[in-house]
Design an enzyme around this catalytic site. Structure first.
Site, PDB file in Angstrom:
ATOM      1  N   LYS A  52       1.070   6.216  -3.163  1.00  0.00           N
ATOM      2  CA  LYS A  52       0.521   5.390  -3.869  1.00  0.00           C
ATOM      3  C   LYS A  52      -0.515   4.694  -3.140  1.00  0.00           C
ATOM      4  O   LYS A  52      -1.307   3.958  -4.011  1.00  0.00           O
ATOM      5  CB  LYS A  52       1.614   4.164  -4.435  1.00  0.00           C
ATOM      6  N   ASP A 112      -3.928   8.024  10.248  1.00  0.00           N
ATOM      7  CA  ASP A 112      -3.672   7.416  11.637  1.00  0.00           C
ATOM      8  C   ASP A 112      -3.480   8.399  12.577  1.00  0.00           C
ATOM      9  O   ASP A 112      -4.490   8.958  13.273  1.00  0.00           O
ATOM     10  CB  ASP A 112      -2.199   6.736  11.392  1.00  0.00           C
ATOM     11  N   VAL A 162      -1.647  -2.519   9.838  1.00  0.00           N
ATOM     12  CA  VAL A 162      -2.277  -3.265   8.842  1.00  0.00           C
ATOM     13  C   VAL A 162      -1.640  -3.454   7.265  1.00  0.00           C
ATOM     14  O   VAL A 162      -1.129  -2.297   6.960  1.00  0.00           O
ATOM     15  CB  VAL A 162      -3.882  -3.221   9.073  1.00  0.00           C
ATOM     16  N   ASP A 168       0.870  -0.924   2.535  1.00  0.00           N
ATOM     17  CA  ASP A 168       2.185  -1.859   2.473  1.00  0.00           C
ATOM     18  C   ASP A 168       2.745  -1.915   3.955  1.00  0.00           C
ATOM     19  O   ASP A 168       2.749  -1.093   4.768  1.00  0.00           O
ATOM     20  CB  ASP A 168       2.968  -1.208   1.564  1.00  0.00           C
ATOM     21  N   ARG A 174       0.528  -4.703  -0.921  1.00  0.00           N
ATOM     22  CA  ARG A 174      -0.346  -3.531  -1.424  1.00  0.00           C
ATOM     23  C   ARG A 174      -1.747  -4.246  -2.154  1.00  0.00           C
ATOM     24  O   ARG A 174      -2.700  -3.763  -2.235  1.00  0.00           O
ATOM     25  CB  ARG A 174       0.210  -2.518  -2.262  1.00  0.00           C
TER      26      ARG A 174
HETATM   27  P1  IMP Z   1      -0.650   9.721   9.438  1.00  0.00           P
HETATM   28  O1  IMP Z   1      -0.071   9.038  10.711  1.00  0.00           O
HETATM   29  O2  IMP Z   1      -2.317   9.829   9.603  1.00  0.00           O
HETATM   30  O3  IMP Z   1      -0.154  10.949   8.841  1.00  0.00           O
HETATM   31  O4  IMP Z   1      -0.365   8.299   8.378  1.00  0.00           O
HETATM   32  C1  IMP Z   1       0.655   8.494   7.551  1.00  0.00           C
HETATM   33  C2  IMP Z   1       0.786   7.424   6.649  1.00  0.00           C
HETATM   34  O5  IMP Z   1       1.137   6.135   7.378  1.00  0.00           O
HETATM   35  C3  IMP Z   1      -0.451   6.849   5.894  1.00  0.00           C
HETATM   36  O6  IMP Z   1      -0.826   7.675   4.736  1.00  0.00           O
HETATM   37  C4  IMP Z   1       0.012   5.529   5.413  1.00  0.00           C
HETATM   38  O7  IMP Z   1       0.809   5.582   4.490  1.00  0.00           O
HETATM   39  C5  IMP Z   1       0.843   4.926   6.675  1.00  0.00           C
HETATM   40  N1  IMP Z   1      -0.035   4.126   7.418  1.00  0.00           N
HETATM   41  C6  IMP Z   1      -0.462   4.546   8.659  1.00  0.00           C
HETATM   42  N2  IMP Z   1      -1.000   3.233   9.396  1.00  0.00           N
HETATM   43  C7  IMP Z   1      -0.757   2.192   8.646  1.00  0.00           C
HETATM   44  C8  IMP Z   1      -1.015   0.740   8.548  1.00  0.00           C
HETATM   45  O8  IMP Z   1      -1.717   0.370   9.418  1.00  0.00           O
HETATM   46  N3  IMP Z   1      -0.272   0.230   7.454  1.00  0.00           N
HETATM   47  C9  IMP Z   1       0.182   0.565   6.532  1.00  0.00           C
HETATM   48  N4  IMP Z   1       0.746   1.927   6.577  1.00  0.00           N
HETATM   49  C10 IMP Z   1       0.072   2.914   7.387  1.00  0.00           C
END
Ligand code: IMP
Ligand code: MG
Length: 194
Positions: A52, A112, A162, A168, A174
């Site tokens: 979302k 991330d 963040v 969120d 959000r």
């Molecule tokens: P990934 O580590 O790139 O696979 O990120 C996966 C998911 O982690 C993202 O799509 C977000 O939903 C969540 N995420 C990563 N960093 C943050 C943050 O700083 N705040 C909130 N959600 C985060």
């Protein structure tokens, strides 16, 4: 922090610092949309987001894109923690649009580690689109485990958790129009990489 907007949104006790104010986010979104409008002129791209978190960014971005586009959404759920470490996710909602031969623009709020996105992009590539590019608003390069080719990039962020503008913590925050850091007493440890 004593900003009126924090009081207005009822989060003055939760937010440590506004990292990016709403007007700066909107400016960046507009400039990304301009580049996309130029590059995709006459190509009728399908803009894809994963629910979302991306909802807010995608809605603002699309309203600033001036070339015809179509949109579609996916939704994913995480498997067990071991799978999560490999980025393997379960599709709980697939696209409604066939993508073979289409120009796809994948829009993401935050990248991330890149694990989740890498898995989703591989799934899309296997369906043989004409092209596949990535547009991300908030890029966190410090924890990247897999290289993700990003065509359109908003902000590079430090490795901090963040919230706001779609992001969120336990499903809250959000709807904040800015990007912010939570106070340490509100945010307890990284919930994602434990
Ligand atoms: P990934 O580590 O790139 O696979 O990120 C996966 C998911 O982690 C993202 O799509 C977000 O939903 C969540 N995420 C990563 N960093 C943050 C943050 O700083 N705040 C909130 N959600 C985060
Ligand atoms: Mg997301």
């Amino acid at each position: 922090m004593n900003e009126p907007i924090l009081k207005q949104y009822g989060v003055a006790t939760d937010i440590q610092e506004i990292l990016i104010p709403a007007d700066e986010i909107q400016k960046k979104v507009d400039s990304l949309a301009q580049a996309i409008s130029r590059d995709y002129l006459g190509r009728n791209p399908l803009v894809i987001g994963v629910l979302k978190g991306v909802l807010f960014f995608m809605a603002d971005l699309l309203r600033a894109i001036t070339t015809p586009v179509e949109i579609d959404f996916m939704a994913v759920a995480n498997y067990s923690p071991e799978y999560r470490l490999q980025g393997v996710v379960r599709l709980v909602k697939d696209l409604e649009t066939p993508v073979a031969g289409r120009h796809l623009l994948f829009v993401e709020d935050v990248i991330d580690t890149g694990l989740t996105l890498n898995y989703i992009l591989a799934t899309l590539r296997a369906r043989q689109p004409a092209s596949l590019e990535v547009c991300v608003l908030f890029n966190k390069p410090d924890h990247r485990l897999i290289d993700i080719p990003i065509k359109y990039r908003g902000f590079d962020l430090p490795d901090r958790f963040v919230v706001g503008y779609g992001l969120d913590y336990k499903e809250r925050y959000r709807n904040l129009p800015f990007l912010a850091l939570l106070k340490p007493e509100i945010f307890r440890g990284p919930p994602l990489r434990s």
